[in-house]
Design an enzyme around this catalytic site. Structure first.
Site, PDB file in Angstrom:
ATOM      1  CG  HIS A 131      29.889  15.745 -27.926  1.00 32.37           C
ATOM      2  ND1 HIS A 131      30.099  14.127 -28.931  1.00 32.37           N
ATOM      3  CD2 HIS A 131      28.821  16.397 -27.788  1.00 32.37           C
ATOM      4  CE1 HIS A 131      28.955  14.647 -29.041  1.00 32.37           C
ATOM      5  NE2 HIS A 131      28.238  15.740 -28.511  1.00 32.37           N
ATOM      6  CG  ASP A 166      24.788  19.762 -23.257  1.00 25.81           C
ATOM      7  OD1 ASP A 166      25.709  19.920 -23.635  1.00 25.81           O
ATOM      8  OD2 ASP A 166      23.809  20.091 -22.297  1.00 25.81           O
ATOM      9  CD  GLU A 167      22.976  12.894 -22.868  1.00 26.40           C
ATOM     10  OE1 GLU A 167      24.301  13.246 -23.097  1.00 26.40           O
ATOM     11  OE2 GLU A 167      22.568  12.877 -22.423  1.00 26.40           O
ATOM     12  N   GLY A 208      31.577  13.525 -25.061  1.00 24.34           N
ATOM     13  CA  GLY A 208      32.870  13.951 -25.103  1.00 24.34           C
ATOM     14  C   GLY A 208      33.896  13.419 -24.789  1.00 24.34           C
ATOM     15  CB  THR A 268      24.368  28.405 -26.739  1.00 24.32           C
ATOM     16  OG1 THR A 268      24.276  27.664 -25.152  1.00 24.32           O
ATOM     17  CG2 THR A 268      24.100  27.394 -27.820  1.00 24.32           C
ATOM     18  CG  ASP A 303      32.681  13.774 -10.056  1.00 17.64           C
ATOM     19  OD1 ASP A 303      32.003  13.111 -10.948  1.00 17.64           O
ATOM     20  OD2 ASP A 303      33.126  15.695 -10.296  1.00 17.64           O
TER      21      ASP A 303
HETATM   22  P1  IMP Z   1      18.420  23.269 -31.979  1.00 14.90           P
HETATM   23  O1  IMP Z   1      19.045  21.820 -32.410  1.00 14.90           O
HETATM   24  O2  IMP Z   1      19.787  24.658 -32.736  1.00 14.90           O
HETATM   25  O3  IMP Z   1      17.297  23.196 -33.162  1.00 14.90           O
HETATM   26  O4  IMP Z   1      18.000  23.584 -30.960  1.00 14.90           O
HETATM   27  C1  IMP Z   1      16.898  22.573 -30.592  1.00 14.90           C
HETATM   28  C2  IMP Z   1      16.587  22.145 -29.244  1.00 14.90           C
HETATM   29  O5  IMP Z   1      17.617  21.579 -28.328  1.00 14.90           O
HETATM   30  C3  IMP Z   1      16.785  23.251 -27.727  1.00 14.90           C
HETATM   31  O6  IMP Z   1      16.421  22.938 -26.744  1.00 14.90           O
HETATM   32  C4  IMP Z   1      18.417  23.072 -27.642  1.00 14.90           C
HETATM   33  O7  IMP Z   1      18.486  23.531 -26.690  1.00 14.90           O
HETATM   34  C5  IMP Z   1      18.418  21.699 -27.699  1.00 14.90           C
HETATM   35  N1  IMP Z   1      19.884  20.993 -27.971  1.00 14.90           N
HETATM   36  C6  IMP Z   1      20.458  21.459 -29.676  1.00 14.90           C
HETATM   37  N2  IMP Z   1      21.675  20.897 -29.326  1.00 14.90           N
HETATM   38  C7  IMP Z   1      22.217  20.714 -28.214  1.00 14.90           C
HETATM   39  C8  IMP Z   1      23.616  19.948 -27.473  1.00 14.90           C
HETATM   40  O8  IMP Z   1      24.341  19.683 -28.065  1.00 14.90           O
HETATM   41  N3  IMP Z   1      23.261  20.364 -26.073  1.00 14.90           N
HETATM   42  C9  IMP Z   1      21.922  20.645 -25.294  1.00 14.90           C
HETATM   43  N4  IMP Z   1      20.974  20.781 -25.677  1.00 14.90           N
HETATM   44  C10 IMP Z   1      20.371  20.815 -27.129  1.00 14.90           C
HETATM   45 MG    MG Z   2      26.788  19.967 -24.723  1.00 15.02          MG
END
Ligand code: IMP
Ligand code: MG
Length: 342
Positions: A49, A20-21, A24, A256, A288
Site C-alpha cells: 500500500h 493497486d487501486e 493506501g 515487486t 488526473d
Molecule cells: P499471491 O497473492 O502472491 O499468491 O499472488 C496471486 C496473484 O495475486 C498474482 O497475480 C499476484 O500478482 C496478485 N497479487 C497479490 N497481491 C497483490 C497486490 O497487492 N496487488 C496486485 N496484485 C496482487
Molecule cells: Mg499495491
C-alpha cells in the site's frame, strides 16, 4: 451526484479490481481527515500500500496505512499472514512501535513458504508475488502452521485485536478495516485460478479483523480510473504496453517492481464489485491520469465536464455514491464530496 455522508463508526475499505487501486492513499487521507482512532490491517505481505507523506514514499506490506495519523492505534487482525522480518522493518521505518498491536492468532509466513512460492511451477504460472502467502495459507489450513503467539520477537506486540476493534466500535470511535488486493483477485469471486489465496471481499475483511457484519457502518469501494493487473490471468480489453505508456496508464508495481498490465475501466465489473462488497460509497483514484486538467483539484466544481460525466456514469451503473476522488499522488490530492452528518 448521489449524496454521501462522512461516516464515523466502522468503515471497511476494499479494492474493486485487481488491487493497486490506491487504497493506501485513500486510507491515509481518511486517517488524517477523520482522525481514525483504530485501523485494522487484513490480508498479507503480498500487498504493497503506497502512502506518500511530506514527499516521503512508503510502500507498506504490513503496517496499516493509517500510521500517518500519529494518534491512530494500528492493529493486525487474526486472519493476517505475518512476514516477521518485513513487519519488524516497517515498524522501525514508520516509528509505530508504541502503537501497533498484533493478534496472537495471526499466521506466520516462514522462509520455506516463500521458497515454495518461488519454486512451484504452478504458482509461477499464476504469477504470484513470491512472498509465500499461498503456501502459508495451505499450512494454516492443515493446522500445522506457526502463529504469532509462537514467535518471541512478536510477544511485546500481542493483543486481542477483535476485542480492541469491537470495544472501539462500541465506544463510537472511528475505526477503519483495511482490505488488500481487489475483488477480482478473490479466491472465491475473482478470476480463478488466477487469484490470491484468500477472499478479498468486504465480508472477508470483517472476518479477518474479527468484526461482525452488524457492526459495520460503511463499505468504501476503491476504484482506479483505469484497471491494472500484475501476474497472469484475464484482463478485459487489455491494452498493449505502448498504448498504456501513451495513455499514462503504465505502472510498475510498488511491491515487486513488476510491470503492470492495463485496461480501460470496466463498468460491468464495477457493478459486480459494488454488489458483492455491499458497497455504500466509492472512491475513484487517479482521475488526473484520465483527465489531466483535473490534476490536484480539490473541489468537484473544478472538474471538467468529461470528468464529471465519468464519475456520474460510475454512480449510475453501480448505484453507489462516489464520495472521494483522487486527483494526485499526495495524501491531500483529494476531492472529498462527503457531507458532514448532522
Ligand atoms: P499471491 O497473492 O502472491 O499468491 O499472488 C496471486 C496473484 O495475486 C498474482 O497475480 C499476484 O500478482 C496478485 N497479487 C497479490 N497481491 C497483490 C497486490 O497487492 N496487488 C496486485 N496484485 C496482487
Ligand atoms: Mg499495491
Amino acid at each position: 451526484m448521489l449524496s454521501g455522508e462522512i461516516t464515523m463508526g466502522c468503515t471497511v475499505v476494499v479494492g474493486a479490481f485487481w488491487g493497486d487501486e490506491g487504497k493506501g492513499k485513500i486510507i491515509s487521507y481518511l486517517a488524517v481527515r477523520d482522525k481514525t482512532d483504530v485501523c485494522v490491517r487484513t490480508g498479507s505481505v503480498n500487498a504493497a500500500h503506497t502512502v506518500i507523506l511530506k514527499d516521503k514514499k512508503y510502500a507498506l506490506h504490513m503496517v496499516p496505512s493509517a500510521f500517518v495519523y500519529e494518534k491512530s492505534r494500528l492493529l493486525i487482525g487474526a486472519g493476517v499472514n505475518i512476514h516477521v522480518p518485513q513487519l519488524l522493518k516497517e515498524i522501525e521505518e514508520t516509528g509505530v512501535k508504541n502503537r501497533i498491536g498484533i493478534d496472537p492468532q495471526c499466521s506466520i509466513i516462514e522462509e520455506k513458504h516463500s521458497a515454495m512460492d518461488k519454486s512451484s511451477a504452478h504458482l509461477k504460472g499464476l504469477g504470484t508475488t513470491g512472498w509465500g502467502v499461498g503456501p502459508a495459507q495451505e499450512e494454516r489450513v492443515r493446522r500445522t502452521g506457526k502463529i504469532a503467539r509462537d514467535v518471541p520477537e512478536l510477544q511485546q506486540y500481542l493483543t486481542d485485536v477483535a476485542s480492541e476493534a469491537n470495544t472501539a466500535i462500541a465506544d463510537d470511535k472511528n475505526v477503519l478495516l483495511e482490505g488488500t488486493q481487489g475483488l477480482m483477485l478473490s479466491l472465491f469471486f475473482g478470476t480463478y485460478p488466477y487469484v490470491t489465496s484468500r477472499d478479498t471481499s468486504a465480508s472477508a475483511v470483517c472476518a479477518e479483523a474479527g468484526v461482525g457484519p452488524t457492526k459495520v457502518d460503511s463499505v468504501l469501494l476503491v476504484f482506479k480510473s483505469f484497471m491494472t493487473r500484475v501476474g497472469s490471468g484475464p484482463l478485459p480489453d487489455e491494452c498493449s504496453k505502448e498504448e498504456a505508456v501513451s495513455l499514462g496508464w503504465f505502472e510498475i508495481a510498488a511491491g515487486t517492481g513488476r510491470e503492470r498490465r492495463s485496461a480501460p475501466f470496466n463498468f460491468d465489473l464495477a457493478k459486480r464489485a459494488a454488489m458483492i462488497n455491499g458497497a455504500t460509497e466509492a472512491a475513484v483514484t487517479k482521475l488526473d491520469v484520465l483527465f489531466p486538467e483535473c490534476k490536484r483539484s480539490t473541489s468537484f466544481e473544478q472538474l471538467s465536464s468529461a470528468a464529471k460525466e465519468f464519475i456520474a456514469k460510475i454512480e449510475t451503473i453501480t448505484g453507489v455514491p462516489v464520495t472521494i476522488i483522487g486527483t494526485g499522488p499526495a495524501v491531500f490530492d483529494v476531492i472529498d464530496c462527503r457531507k458532514l452528518r448532522v
